[in-house]
Design an enzyme around this catalytic site. Structure first.
Site: not given
Length: 322
Positions: A38, A76, A99, A101-102, A129, A235-236, A259, A293
């Site tokens: 990201s 992305h 991903h 989550y997609e 990220a 998440m990756s 963050n 995000h």
């Protein structure tokens, strides 16, 4: 014949055959593959323009796309870039990734790694990220990964689940040596070469926790992950690393801290400090430190140049002079 009827080995070879049908001769067997996370797609700008080749993911057989009913995920792009890094290093870069989550299955998310193996890649570099769990990490710091916690994999959502493809690797691959020590050593040397001593940005080594997303972690979840030994969370990356090691590829992975995860317990509803506060003030208390995000992308933009320089200088040290 459906994808389910074709082995991952054969699907990867179909994608490679397509790519090599149009790739310049000097780029048909890249040494290194880079997965741009990201906000880090600017790494593709380090590829020389001469001889460069680009492919939309949609054009490559069986290749996963960060698109579909969910639409394009911000940050992305979805293209494969071939070219030379520095002056001598043939490379392929994924600008954007699919991903879990997609809605993609794990074998789809990790399919590009299989393609890289069949292209002849030796080393895969993954960037992402991530949220910082370690209190010593600041937004904009870079974390060189040296281990991971694969929560979904431990629960059975694993990219190697199912019949093993022996043409790629063994049934039970070890992961205690997943993060190549020599490559990490070169990264620390590269950092000293390119980052001024007075820079406030720091390079750490740490542990990445994979969570499936797409929600960011609750306070309790963040505290749990930190207690388990995780320094960053995202998440990756980990599913791809698992498959890369199954294929025998060397792995180098970086997280950009975009963050700080909120670890402080949530404010109780019966605390005296709440007396006299209106709804807006209460919302400000509960939302303090909340991740978004856009925040991730902004931090990525601010640190992108240092990340690009670090990755390039590290690879130059490993593969040749720029």
């Amino acid at each position: 014949m459906s994808n389910a009827d074709i082995s991952s080995f054969d699907r990867a070879n179909e994608a490679v055959t397509f790519l090599r049908s149009t790739l310049p001769e000097g780029l048909q067997a890249p040494k290194v593959a880079i997965v741009c996370g990201s906000g880090l797609g600017g790494l593709a700008a380090t590829v020389q323009k001469e001889g460069r080749a680009e492919y939309d993911y949609a054009s490559i057989p069986h290749f996963p796309r960060p698109t579909g009913e969910m639409g394009i995920v911000a940050g992305h792009a979805g293209k494969l870039v071939f070219g030379l890094l520095g002056q001598r290093i043939p490379a392929v870069l994924m600008v954007g990734r699919a991903h879990f989550y997609e809605g993609h299955e794990m074998d789809k998310v990790t399919f590009p790694i299989r393609v890289f193996k069949q292209l002849g890649v030796d080393t895969v570099v993954l960037t992402n990220a991530a949220g910082g769990l370690n209190s010593e990490y600041n937004v904009g710091d870079i974390v060189l990964l040296n281990d991971h916690i694969f929560m979904a994999g431990l629960a059975g959502v694993h990219p190697l689940r199912g019949p093993n493809d022996e043409q790629f690797g063994v049934r039970f691959p070890p992961l205690s040596d997943a993060y190549d020590l020599e490559l990490r050593r070169q990264v620390h040397q590269a950092w000293k070469d390119i980052i001024p001593a007075e820079s406030t940005r720091k390079l750490h080594e740490g542990v990445y926790a994979f969570v499936s997303g797409p929600t960011y972690e609750t306070r309790a979840e963040s505290r749990m992950l930190r207690m388990l030994g995780a320094d960053v969370v995202g998440m990756s990356t980990v599913p791809e690393i698992v498959v890369a090691r199954h294929c025998g590829l060397r792995v180098l992975a970086f997280s950009l801290v975009t963050n700080n995860a909120v670890l402080a317990p949530v404010t109780r509803g019966d605390e005296q400090l709440l007396e006299g506060k209106d709804a807006n003030q209460l919302n400000a208390l509960i939302e303090e430190g909340k991740a978004g995000h856009e925040e991730v992308l902004e931090a990525g933009r601010n640190a992108a140049l240092d990340m690009q320089k670090l990755v390039l200088q590290s690879l130059v040290k490993v593969f040749g002079t720029a």
